[in-house]
Design a protein around this motif. Sequence first.
Motif, PDB file in Angstrom:
ATOM      1  N   CYS A 143      51.220  36.145 -88.081  1.00 47.12           N
ATOM      2  CA  CYS A 143      51.721  34.781 -88.059  1.00 47.12           C
ATOM      3  C   CYS A 143      50.718  33.685 -88.389  1.00 47.12           C
ATOM      4  CB  CYS A 143      52.322  34.527 -86.692  1.00 47.12           C
ATOM      5  SG  CYS A 143      52.910  32.867 -86.506  1.00 47.12           S
ATOM      6  N   THR A 144      49.630  33.607 -87.618  1.00 47.27           N
ATOM      7  CA  THR A 144      48.731  32.466 -87.792  1.00 47.27           C
ATOM      8  C   THR A 144      47.711  32.677 -88.909  1.00 47.27           C
ATOM      9  OG1 THR A 144      47.476  33.435 -86.009  1.00 47.27           O
ATOM     10  CG2 THR A 144      48.895  31.562 -85.459  1.00 47.27           C
ATOM     11  N   ASP A 145      47.668  33.922 -89.387  1.00 49.90           N
ATOM     12  CA  ASP A 145      46.670  34.261 -90.394  1.00 49.90           C
ATOM     13  C   ASP A 145      47.100  33.777 -91.782  1.00 49.90           C
ATOM     14  OD1 ASP A 145      44.773  35.455 -91.982  1.00 49.90           O
ATOM     15  OD2 ASP A 145      45.604  37.477 -91.755  1.00 49.90           O
ATOM     16  N   ASN A 146      46.950  32.522 -92.012  1.00 51.00           N
ATOM     17  CA  ASN A 146      47.266  31.933 -93.311  1.00 51.00           C
ATOM     18  C   ASN A 146      48.702  32.117 -93.778  1.00 51.00           C
ATOM     19  OD1 ASN A 146      44.888  30.677 -93.897  1.00 51.00           O
ATOM     20  ND2 ASN A 146      43.945  32.557 -94.707  1.00 51.00           N
ATOM     21  N   TYR A 147      49.552  32.346 -92.815  1.00 51.53           N
ATOM     22  CA  TYR A 147      50.973  32.465 -93.142  1.00 51.53           C
ATOM     23  C   TYR A 147      51.241  33.456 -94.255  1.00 51.53           C
ATOM     24  CZ  TYR A 147      50.627  28.124 -90.572  1.00 51.53           C
ATOM     25  OH  TYR A 147      50.335  27.193 -89.637  1.00 51.53           O
ATOM     26  N   THR A 148      50.718  34.666 -94.095  1.00 47.79           N
ATOM     27  CA  THR A 148      50.892  35.646 -95.162  1.00 47.79           C
ATOM     28  C   THR A 148      52.147  36.499 -94.996  1.00 47.79           C
ATOM     29  OG1 THR A 148      49.544  37.202 -93.936  1.00 47.79           O
ATOM     30  CG2 THR A 148      48.431  35.875 -95.616  1.00 47.79           C
ATOM     31  N   ASP A 149      52.890  36.287 -93.883  1.00 46.00           N
ATOM     32  CA  ASP A 149      54.095  37.093 -93.705  1.00 46.00           C
ATOM     33  C   ASP A 149      55.055  36.902 -94.875  1.00 46.00           C
ATOM     34  OD1 ASP A 149      53.202  38.078 -91.316  1.00 46.00           O
ATOM     35  OD2 ASP A 149      54.184  36.523 -90.116  1.00 46.00           O
ATOM     36  N   GLN A 150      55.879  37.914 -95.040  1.00 42.52           N
ATOM     37  CA  GLN A 150      56.830  37.874 -96.145  1.00 42.52           C
ATOM     38  C   GLN A 150      58.262  37.943 -95.615  1.00 42.52           C
ATOM     39  OE1 GLN A 150      56.141  37.608 -99.467  1.00 42.52           O
ATOM     40  NE2 GLN A 150      53.988  37.301 -98.943  1.00 42.52           N
ATOM     41  N   LEU A 160      66.306  25.376 -99.045  1.00 47.16           N
ATOM     42  CA  LEU A 160      65.974  26.730 -98.625  1.00 47.16           C
ATOM     43  C   LEU A 160      64.455  26.967 -98.626  1.00 47.16           C
ATOM     44  CD1 LEU A 160      67.622  29.163 -97.702  1.00 47.16           C
ATOM     45  CD2 LEU A 160      67.505  30.040-100.029  1.00 47.16           C
ATOM     46  N   ASP A 161      63.760  26.357 -99.588  1.00 42.67           N
ATOM     47  CA  ASP A 161      62.300  26.512 -99.635  1.00 42.67           C
ATOM     48  C   ASP A 161      61.628  25.865 -98.430  1.00 42.67           C
ATOM     49  OD1 ASP A 161      62.204  28.042-101.866  1.00 42.67           O
ATOM     50  OD2 ASP A 161      61.956  26.357-103.261  1.00 42.67           O
ATOM     51  N   GLU A 162      62.121  24.675 -98.088  1.00 41.45           N
ATOM     52  CA  GLU A 162      61.577  24.000 -96.901  1.00 41.45           C
ATOM     53  C   GLU A 162      61.885  24.804 -95.647  1.00 41.45           C
ATOM     54  OE1 GLU A 162      61.879  19.270 -97.955  1.00 41.45           O
ATOM     55  OE2 GLU A 162      63.747  20.405 -97.998  1.00 41.45           O
ATOM     56  N   CYS A 163      63.050  25.454 -95.694  1.00 40.46           N
ATOM     57  CA  CYS A 163      63.503  26.266 -94.572  1.00 40.46           C
ATOM     58  C   CYS A 163      62.536  27.435 -94.362  1.00 40.46           C
ATOM     59  CB  CYS A 163      64.900  26.781 -94.889  1.00 40.46           C
ATOM     60  SG  CYS A 163      65.798  27.482 -93.504  1.00 40.46           S
ATOM     61  N   LYS A 164      62.189  28.062 -95.477  1.00 37.05           N
ATOM     62  CA  LYS A 164      61.267  29.194 -95.443  1.00 37.05           C
ATOM     63  C   LYS A 164      59.920  28.757 -94.869  1.00 37.05           C
ATOM     64  CE  LYS A 164      59.109  32.483 -98.637  1.00 37.05           C
ATOM     65  NZ  LYS A 164      59.085  32.943-100.039  1.00 37.05           N
ATOM     66  N   ALA A 165      59.432  27.615 -95.338  1.00 38.00           N
ATOM     67  CA  ALA A 165      58.145  27.109 -94.875  1.00 38.00           C
ATOM     68  C   ALA A 165      58.185  26.834 -93.368  1.00 38.00           C
ATOM     69  CB  ALA A 165      57.791  25.839 -95.641  1.00 38.00           C
ATOM     70  N   LYS A 166      59.311  26.232 -92.929  1.00 36.73           N
ATOM     71  CA  LYS A 166      59.487  25.950 -91.503  1.00 36.73           C
ATOM     72  C   LYS A 166      59.396  27.224 -90.671  1.00 36.73           C
ATOM     73  CE  LYS A 166      60.901  22.135 -89.282  1.00 36.73           C
ATOM     74  NZ  LYS A 166      60.678  20.895 -89.894  1.00 36.73           N
ATOM     75  N   CYS A 167      60.078  28.260 -91.181  1.00 36.86           N
ATOM     76  CA  CYS A 167      60.122  29.525 -90.464  1.00 36.86           C
ATOM     77  C   CYS A 167      58.726  30.141 -90.398  1.00 36.86           C
ATOM     78  CB  CYS A 167      61.108  30.468 -91.143  1.00 36.86           C
ATOM     79  SG  CYS A 167      61.319  32.046 -90.290  1.00 36.86           S
ATOM     80  N   LEU A 168      58.042  30.114 -91.529  1.00 34.61           N
ATOM     81  CA  LEU A 168      56.722  30.732 -91.632  1.00 34.61           C
ATOM     82  C   LEU A 168      55.725  30.111 -90.653  1.00 34.61           C
ATOM     83  CD1 LEU A 168      55.832  32.996 -93.471  1.00 34.61           C
ATOM     84  CD2 LEU A 168      55.113  31.305 -95.151  1.00 34.61           C
ATOM     85  N   LYS A 169      55.902  28.812 -90.405  1.00 36.83           N
ATOM     86  CA  LYS A 169      54.941  28.103 -89.562  1.00 36.83           C
ATOM     87  C   LYS A 169      55.182  28.309 -88.078  1.00 36.83           C
ATOM     88  CE  LYS A 169      53.631  24.496 -92.746  1.00 36.83           C
ATOM     89  NZ  LYS A 169      54.294  23.348 -93.357  1.00 36.83           N
ATOM     90  N   ASN A 170      56.366  28.856 -87.730  1.00 40.10           N
ATOM     91  CA  ASN A 170      56.649  29.045 -86.307  1.00 40.10           C
ATOM     92  C   ASN A 170      56.627  30.536 -85.983  1.00 40.10           C
ATOM     93  OD1 ASN A 170      57.998  29.472 -83.805  1.00 40.10           O
ATOM     94  ND2 ASN A 170      58.791  27.372 -83.948  1.00 40.10           N
ATOM     95  N   CYS A 171      55.676  30.913 -85.131  1.00 44.88           N
ATOM     96  CA  CYS A 171      55.459  32.344 -84.878  1.00 44.88           C
ATOM     97  C   CYS A 171      56.663  33.051 -84.287  1.00 44.88           C
ATOM     98  CB  CYS A 171      54.262  32.538 -83.965  1.00 44.88           C
ATOM     99  SG  CYS A 171      52.752  32.043 -84.776  1.00 44.88           S
TER     100      CYS A 171
END
Length: 695
Positions: A347-354, A377-388
């Motif tokens: 999660c916190t490691d540079n947001y590398t999850d896919q 949808l892109d903003e949605c993805k970014a939002k999700c990625l930033k929240n562990c």
Amino acid sequence: MKSIVFPMRVKVYILFVPLLIVFIAADTSSNISQTQSLAYGNTLVSYPQGTFELGFFNLEETNKIYLGIRYKNIPLRNIIWVANVGNPMKDSSAILKLNSSGNLVLTHNNTVVWSTSSPKEAQNPVVELLDSGNLVIRDGNSTNSNQEEYLWQSFDYPSDTMLPGMKIGWDLKRNHSRNLKSWKSNDDPAPGDLSWGIALNPYPEVIMMKGTEKYQRVGPWNGVQFSVFPEMTTNPIYHYEFVSNTEEVYYTWTLQQSSLITRAVLNQTTQQRIHYVWSDPDASWVVYSALPADECDHYGVCGANSYCKTSASPMCQCLQGFNPVSPEKWNSKNWSQGCVLKQPLSCTDNYTDQFVKYEGMKVPETTHTWLDQNITLDECKAKCLKNCSCMAYTSSNISGTGSGCVIWFGQLFDIVMLQSGGQDLYIRIPASELESEGTKVNDKSEHRRTVRRSGSAMGKLVDGQEIAVKRLSSSSEQGITEFITEVKLIAKLQHRNLVKLLGCCVEGEEKLLVYEYMVNGSLDSFIFVLNSIFALQNSRSNESGYMAPEYAVEGLFSIKSDVYSFGILLLEIICGIKNRALCHGNQTVNLVGYAWSLWKEDNALQLIDSSIKDSCVISEVLRCIHVSLLCVQQFPEDRPTMTSVIQMLGSQMELVEPKEPGFFPRRIPTEETSSSDQNRYASIDELSITTFNGR
Ligand SMILES: *[C@@H]1O[C@H](CO)[C@@H](O)[C@H](O)[C@H]1NC(C)=O
Ligand SMILES: *[C@@H]1O[C@H](CO)[C@@H](O)[C@H](O)[C@H]1NC(C)=O
Ligand SMILES: *[C@@H]1O[C@H](CO)[C@@H](O)[C@H](O)[C@H]1NC(C)=O
Ligand SMILES: *[C@@H]1O[C@H](CO)[C@@H](O)[C@H](O)[C@H]1NC(C)=O
């Protein structure tokens, strides 16, 4: 206008135990004002059409008296609302009055049994029963008939029945929820354990509860529909609406054909929400759809972080990047513990999850969600990625190219991979678990293959979509207008086991149908069924013989209709005969009828095609005949699921005895002595086509 095929003489396939209900009608009136009252023996009839009536009734066996509303002209299972649920009266001394502050008060032996509580007062309150089945108290001095203006309405306090125009969900201003509640039993309207309403989650959704447990979800409204809702496809009968704003969250349906009598009921006995349509000639309620629809439709069958797919074996699968919590339990089909990530998220490691994209899904249960209708949808993805704790996201509204954002936190429950309908769902996993860039998981990509078949051809549309084209025989008698009308109707039908009809071409005698291209083998069987729908409408007969009764008469597709078709096919293979009229003794029957008579005579061996008789294992073939008879049962609920069919065929488990199968033609006397098969042999369950006209 001809609009839909409907069963008229179909043998009843839900058996109603008639309730012994006595509504005693003596005086009738169309409203109660302050100076009047309603006593045992009087009824209040709906105005102006007299569809419903309010009165006292007793469930005779138990001799308990209730105040309720029923359909006036329907003899059975006609009660749609009960006032004093859980508080029946013992004798007929009850009286219903409107008091001076505008409340209805039901008293018995000088004690209040039930009353309304209107927040507003009116100078001249009047009680009226509307033809919608809604009992309302309104201000007699006001001419405004807006629902909002009612001082009180029974539609705000539903029993077990949803009627057209009723809103199921929340009035947020009053913090009041309108839920359906099942009756405890057929003769006790006190609440049972099933309820149906809207869960006010950030992403709200319709949910059926069993006690305090979630029981069935149709999936949240995605701007177009609920992902699993058999009735929900746009159709010529119903219009659906879902409203969610700061004042109210509800769904409702209205009828496009006012002459239709229809209700949805929570049934405690069958543990289902059943949508019925009244059939006059049969004098019975016919099932239009039922929920839960199949095994995957039962809440959370596969546990956390997994998905269910009815046609898969096993039906539960861990999401990509997840493992069963307990592999032993999982492998023995005990799925309740679900799945966990194989590796932790980075999660916190540079947001590398896919994210893995799944298509055609019923999205997870929405308790732990977050919604923003205005981001992409892109903003949605970014939002999700930033929240562990974010595990999944998708568009909140799939209409057009999709818009809005919904994200899920924590464990994901009750995901279903549908074969039609549904929507995209993006599941978060560690980058290391992503097999290849842009992995997509869905039914179609798993199986897409190239098949060429006679009578059909395949091709590609400009956008690259693969299609299959089927040419209809030009000998068809059907007119172009009817053809198009019917194609439109069929295009609207959705079924998880059927390919989608994309379009049609008509030029002169030529009629082409264009389909989505699919798994090998499914194409022709679908087209065969579709032709038979045409045949049905033209000749009023199920010529192909593959169609399940409910399928043929109502266009009602279900998993169980396919089971019926499978049963016929299996019989045809064993016997080497088509399911058409044939002679047996001095009777004319079709294959199913023939098989059934031999089965009853303990003579099923005779069914086996002579060309396989010597080479086959007789006990296996007899088992196949047994299974096929179970598949062609008249009532869908008597047919096994495909999963059990596979188990039955692959094991020695004991099989139940089949009952008389559905839909087998016998000779019936007709005035015509035409030599055409169509006229001479009609099914006992003969179909007719009714047109629904506005009155
Ligand atoms: C009318 O009935 C309601 C409900 O029982 C009650 O709250 C109210 O006080 C009654 N009003 C009068 C004027 O009796
Ligand atoms: C009516 O009420 C009275 C007084 O509460 C009671 O004694 C009587 O048994 C009741 N009658 C019935 C039929 O319930
Ligand atoms: C529920 O279903 C059972 C079985 O089909 C039926 O006998 C019963 O009348 C139904 N109850 C209601 C409330 O519709
Ligand atoms: C993640 O979302 C949850 C639920 O909305 C919220 O409680 C939490 O504060 C969020 N965490 C971060 C780091 O934004």
